[in-house]
Scaffold this motif. Sequence first.
Motif, PDB file in Angstrom:
ATOM      1  N   LEU A   1      -4.794  17.977   6.866  1.00  0.00           N
ATOM      2  CA  LEU A   1      -3.828  18.943   6.350  1.00  0.00           C
ATOM      3  C   LEU A   1      -4.559  20.133   5.743  1.00  0.00           C
ATOM      4  O   LEU A   1      -5.351  19.969   4.801  1.00  0.00           O
ATOM      5  CB  LEU A   1      -2.928  18.303   5.282  1.00  0.00           C
ATOM      6  N   GLN A   2      -4.283  21.302   6.277  1.00  0.00           N
ATOM      7  CA  GLN A   2      -4.797  22.561   5.736  1.00  0.00           C
ATOM      8  C   GLN A   2      -6.298  22.499   5.455  1.00  0.00           C
ATOM      9  O   GLN A   2      -6.771  22.881   4.385  1.00  0.00           O
ATOM     10  CB  GLN A   2      -4.027  22.938   4.465  1.00  0.00           C
ATOM     11  N   GLY A   3      -7.015  21.985   6.431  1.00  0.00           N
ATOM     12  CA  GLY A   3      -8.467  21.935   6.321  1.00  0.00           C
ATOM     13  C   GLY A   3      -9.007  20.768   5.534  1.00  0.00           C
ATOM     14  O   GLY A   3     -10.224  20.612   5.422  1.00  0.00           O
ATOM     15  N   ASN A   4      -8.144  19.919   4.964  1.00  0.00           N
ATOM     16  CA  ASN A   4      -8.572  18.739   4.215  1.00  0.00           C
ATOM     17  C   ASN A   4      -8.187  17.473   4.981  1.00  0.00           C
ATOM     18  O   ASN A   4      -7.170  17.445   5.683  1.00  0.00           O
ATOM     19  CB  ASN A   4      -7.935  18.714   2.826  1.00  0.00           C
ATOM     20  N   ALA A   5      -8.996  16.455   4.824  1.00  0.00           N
ATOM     21  CA  ALA A   5      -8.724  15.170   5.469  1.00  0.00           C
ATOM     22  C   ALA A   5      -8.357  14.161   4.382  1.00  0.00           C
ATOM     23  O   ALA A   5      -9.177  13.821   3.524  1.00  0.00           O
ATOM     24  CB  ALA A   5      -9.929  14.694   6.258  1.00  0.00           C
ATOM     25  N   PHE A   6      -7.097  13.680   4.404  1.00  0.00           N
ATOM     26  CA  PHE A   6      -6.616  12.674   3.461  1.00  0.00           C
ATOM     27  C   PHE A   6      -6.699  11.309   4.146  1.00  0.00           C
ATOM     28  O   PHE A   6      -6.001  11.073   5.132  1.00  0.00           O
ATOM     29  CB  PHE A   6      -5.174  12.970   3.045  1.00  0.00           C
ATOM     30  N   ARG A   7      -7.549  10.422   3.623  1.00  0.00           N
ATOM     31  CA  ARG A   7      -7.751   9.117   4.252  1.00  0.00           C
ATOM     32  C   ARG A   7      -7.050   8.032   3.431  1.00  0.00           C
ATOM     33  O   ARG A   7      -6.971   8.125   2.210  1.00  0.00           O
ATOM     34  CB  ARG A   7      -9.239   8.816   4.402  1.00  0.00           C
ATOM     35  N   ALA A   8      -6.582   7.011   4.126  1.00  0.00           N
ATOM     36  CA  ALA A   8      -5.821   5.953   3.451  1.00  0.00           C
ATOM     37  C   ALA A   8      -5.871   4.688   4.287  1.00  0.00           C
ATOM     38  O   ALA A   8      -6.493   4.637   5.366  1.00  0.00           O
ATOM     39  CB  ALA A   8      -4.377   6.396   3.235  1.00  0.00           C
ATOM     40  N   HIS A   9      -5.226   3.638   3.784  1.00  0.00           N
ATOM     41  CA  HIS A   9      -5.092   2.362   4.485  1.00  0.00           C
ATOM     42  C   HIS A   9      -3.656   2.239   5.003  1.00  0.00           C
ATOM     43  O   HIS A   9      -2.707   2.363   4.226  1.00  0.00           O
ATOM     44  CB  HIS A   9      -5.406   1.195   3.552  1.00  0.00           C
ATOM     45  N   ARG A  10      -3.509   2.002   6.280  1.00  0.00           N
ATOM     46  CA  ARG A  10      -2.167   1.887   6.865  1.00  0.00           C
ATOM     47  C   ARG A  10      -1.347   0.811   6.166  1.00  0.00           C
ATOM     48  O   ARG A  10      -0.152   0.975   5.916  1.00  0.00           O
ATOM     49  CB  ARG A  10      -2.272   1.534   8.359  1.00  0.00           C
ATOM     50  N   LEU A  11      -2.005  -0.302   5.832  1.00  0.00           N
ATOM     51  CA  LEU A  11      -1.287  -1.423   5.237  1.00  0.00           C
ATOM     52  C   LEU A  11      -0.682  -1.039   3.889  1.00  0.00           C
ATOM     53  O   LEU A  11       0.449  -1.422   3.579  1.00  0.00           O
ATOM     54  CB  LEU A  11      -2.227  -2.621   5.078  1.00  0.00           C
ATOM     55  N   VAL A  12      -1.407  -0.269   3.097  1.00  0.00           N
ATOM     56  CA  VAL A  12      -0.909   0.127   1.783  1.00  0.00           C
ATOM     57  C   VAL A  12       0.269   1.085   1.932  1.00  0.00           C
ATOM     58  O   VAL A  12       1.282   0.973   1.209  1.00  0.00           O
ATOM     59  CB  VAL A  12      -2.037   0.770   0.948  1.00  0.00           C
ATOM     60  N   LEU A  13       0.167   2.020   2.868  1.00  0.00           N
ATOM     61  CA  LEU A  13       1.293   2.922   3.116  1.00  0.00           C
ATOM     62  C   LEU A  13       2.500   2.154   3.626  1.00  0.00           C
ATOM     63  O   LEU A  13       3.634   2.411   3.221  1.00  0.00           O
ATOM     64  CB  LEU A  13       0.889   3.999   4.127  1.00  0.00           C
ATOM     65  N   ALA A  14       2.266   1.197   4.513  1.00  0.00           N
ATOM     66  CA  ALA A  14       3.365   0.407   5.057  1.00  0.00           C
ATOM     67  C   ALA A  14       4.055  -0.404   3.968  1.00  0.00           C
ATOM     68  O   ALA A  14       5.268  -0.635   4.025  1.00  0.00           O
ATOM     69  CB  ALA A  14       2.850  -0.522   6.153  1.00  0.00           C
ATOM     70  N   ALA A  15       3.293  -0.836   2.956  1.00  0.00           N
ATOM     71  CA  ALA A  15       3.856  -1.689   1.901  1.00  0.00           C
ATOM     72  C   ALA A  15       4.875  -0.965   1.057  1.00  0.00           C
ATOM     73  O   ALA A  15       5.753  -1.599   0.462  1.00  0.00           O
ATOM     74  CB  ALA A  15       2.736  -2.228   1.017  1.00  0.00           C
ATOM     75  N   SER A  16       4.803   0.364   0.971  1.00  0.00           N
ATOM     76  CA  SER A  16       5.764   1.109   0.179  1.00  0.00           C
ATOM     77  C   SER A  16       6.801   1.829   1.046  1.00  0.00           C
ATOM     78  O   SER A  16       7.577   2.640   0.546  1.00  0.00           O
ATOM     79  CB  SER A  16       5.043   2.134  -0.703  1.00  0.00           C
ATOM     80  N   SER A  17       6.816   1.507   2.339  1.00  0.00           N
ATOM     81  CA  SER A  17       7.763   2.137   3.263  1.00  0.00           C
ATOM     82  C   SER A  17       8.894   1.175   3.610  1.00  0.00           C
ATOM     83  O   SER A  17       8.720  -0.053   3.583  1.00  0.00           O
ATOM     84  CB  SER A  17       7.038   2.557   4.543  1.00  0.00           C
ATOM     85  N   GLN A  18      10.052   1.751   3.924  1.00  0.00           N
ATOM     86  CA  GLN A  18      11.189   0.937   4.380  1.00  0.00           C
ATOM     87  C   GLN A  18      10.974   0.393   5.778  1.00  0.00           C
ATOM     88  O   GLN A  18      11.614  -0.575   6.172  1.00  0.00           O
ATOM     89  CB  GLN A  18      12.473   1.774   4.350  1.00  0.00           C
ATOM     90  N   THR A  19      10.097   1.022   6.552  1.00  0.00           N
ATOM     91  CA  THR A  19       9.819   0.593   7.931  1.00  0.00           C
ATOM     92  C   THR A  19       8.326   0.371   8.093  1.00  0.00           C
ATOM     93  O   THR A  19       7.622   1.211   8.671  1.00  0.00           O
ATOM     94  CB  THR A  19      10.327   1.647   8.932  1.00  0.00           C
ATOM     95  N   PRO A  20       7.808  -0.735   7.579  1.00  0.00           N
ATOM     96  CA  PRO A  20       6.361  -0.974   7.623  1.00  0.00           C
ATOM     97  C   PRO A  20       5.785  -0.928   9.034  1.00  0.00           C
ATOM     98  O   PRO A  20       4.682  -0.417   9.237  1.00  0.00           O
ATOM     99  CB  PRO A  20       6.220  -2.374   7.013  1.00  0.00           C
TER     100      PRO A  20
END
Length: 710
Positions: free
Chosen positions: A86-105
């Motif tokens: 995003l806008q020249g920056n790279a935001f890295r994360a774990h898919r599993l952690v994002l999925a854990a707070s989503s309604q559609t893991p």
Amino acid sequence: MERRGVRDRKSKTDIADASQKRTTKTLPRNQKRGVDTESKPGSKAPFHYKDSGFFSYVLPSHSNTIFAHLHRFRMEELLVDCTFPLQGNAFRAHRLVLAASSQTPAAVLGTGVEEMANCLTPVGLRAVLEFAYCGDVTMDLSEDSVMEEVLDACQCLHMERLRERCMSKITTSPTTQRDKSLAVIKDMWDRGVGCDIAIKAETGETHSAHRVVLAAGGDYFRALLCGGLRESSEDVVCLRGVPSWVIESILCFIYTGQLRLGWTRIWELTDALVQFQLEGALSLCMDFLRDRMDEGSCLDVLVLAETYGLVQLGQAAEEYILAHFQSISAGEKFKDVPCPLLERLLEKDSLCVEIRIPLLSYSELQEALSCSLLHRSPRAKGTLEALQSLMEGNYRGPECQPRTPNQVLVLVGGDTVDDDFRKRVPSQTLWFAQQFHRGSGLIRSIEWKAFTKIPELPRLRHCVCLLNNKLYVLGGRRYYGALDILKSALPDMLCQRDYFSAVSLDGKVFALGGNHDDRQYLDAVEYYSPEENTWRSHPLDTAVCGHAAAVLDGQIYISGGCDSHRRCLPSMWNYHPTRGCFPRSAMTAGAGRAGHVMLALGTGLVVAGGLQPLWMGFGDQLLCELYDPTHDSWSPFPALPRPHVSPGATVLDGRLYVVGGFSANTAMDSKWVHCYDPKEERWEKLGAMPHPYTDLAACSLPLPDLHDLH
């Protein structure tokens, strides 16, 4: 009292059963999962304990630990598997952690999650990541543009819980949000969704897991999967010598913070938890061993504790053995106790036995001298000589003395209404409880005896400390004017203070915070060293008055009190003399607490009595709480039967005593003494004080040293 972490054994979800579905190779039908017939440590044959059931133990706030490690992994870019440019920056994360707070893991776990970056902004993504890893959003959402970007991110990634957090005025605590996220991860684990590694047991069974969750679960797995070892790139990791049921238990704990424990599995499981450095799970095993220890298991618990260096568990086992030595020594297993351990136990002053060598009769001396073991052991030479000299009537050894000091409950100062009910009179007297009487039914009384007076002036709102068998009476006030506040001690403190707290640690006396002149609260700590005979000052992070302090495992803890704006605080602090204050989890009973006491009980701290803020003014706080420093968590504790605001308190023979004070609701002074016995798990009214004192201090002192006051 419900012990920390213990739950009903008939839980609706049996974790072991759920885990069995993930095992790709089943055990033989005649082998019960999680149960074996191993012998106890040091025993020659299998031993059947009285309590052979299984019990669920839960680690409070386990999700906080897991997500703290996951957050650190993201900061260090360990095991991250998705990138948002995003806008020249790279935001890295774990898919599993994002999925854990989503309604559609499942959608977030999909390979195209990075493509969602097209509908995200840095502000929105930062909010999503903070919520996913920390359970909260700290950025200012009051600006419409910021709120819009965050809500767009919620819609893009299906973050319904984050959207509710942004839109609602009533927010759920970060811990609750992390609990919900961990529950989602556990559900995915149950169904095998997103699992990317398998743990293989010695006998061939494999158990699927998520690599990043396994690494967050403990230091061993973190080093194994993140340290560049061969296993970090493998899809199957073999744990040699580890049974399948142990792997199941470890994985269940990592995903839920829960263990099902029983005597048939505790020894092997504890061994594995030490090996894999799972401190949280190990603490639950130690809780089980302390809670369920009996005369048949205490020796094995002591051996286990000494084998692995579990100091607190070893102390608990040793105390149990010493208290029940008479019956334990008559058991068959006592024959296996090593001589060095037996010698150490026999030398303890707290050993509870009916007979000691100088009290043996002539026939008992003959029987003891005929013991072949004494003649075979070189270490028993001194004992044989003592027995022989007693037989011959020329014994010159030490006479029998009480094994434990004659500790007594002592009341120091305070104030009360005079006999004519016309004015309040500060006390200069020290009283000790000479005897506790038990009458018929619930009738109790205490026989008090006055033995000395505080030098020079009476005291109230003061503190007392015991250091090197000397009683120090610190600060307080002599009457009710601002000029009556004292700084006297030996020597004087640097400034006068009352409604403060004091503790002794590492050969020093610490006076913390307090009221200076009825207008100013103190944000300083003074400490006194007998060797230097002087007071020195250190800063305290905040000005506080009416708080409580206690020492546990060499650490000073400060709870509650009122700040300089007269607000009642729920806070808990860990104070270090050179490094300052560190905040811990806040108390949970009420919106704050002041005028209370805090006492060490076992491995925790009990907060009792005091007052709490109400909509209008203050009211009595009867609810008590137990703080666990290891897990930084609070749990309920039996409530006091009557109010005690500004009481005295002490620990005596493992029991908690809360004495005197007053009621905030009625403004009436209290004359009662309440005692909490951990064995009975309830408070008991023991009787009345000589007078209904409030703003007093209490302590426990060895009776021969009561005259040694400073």
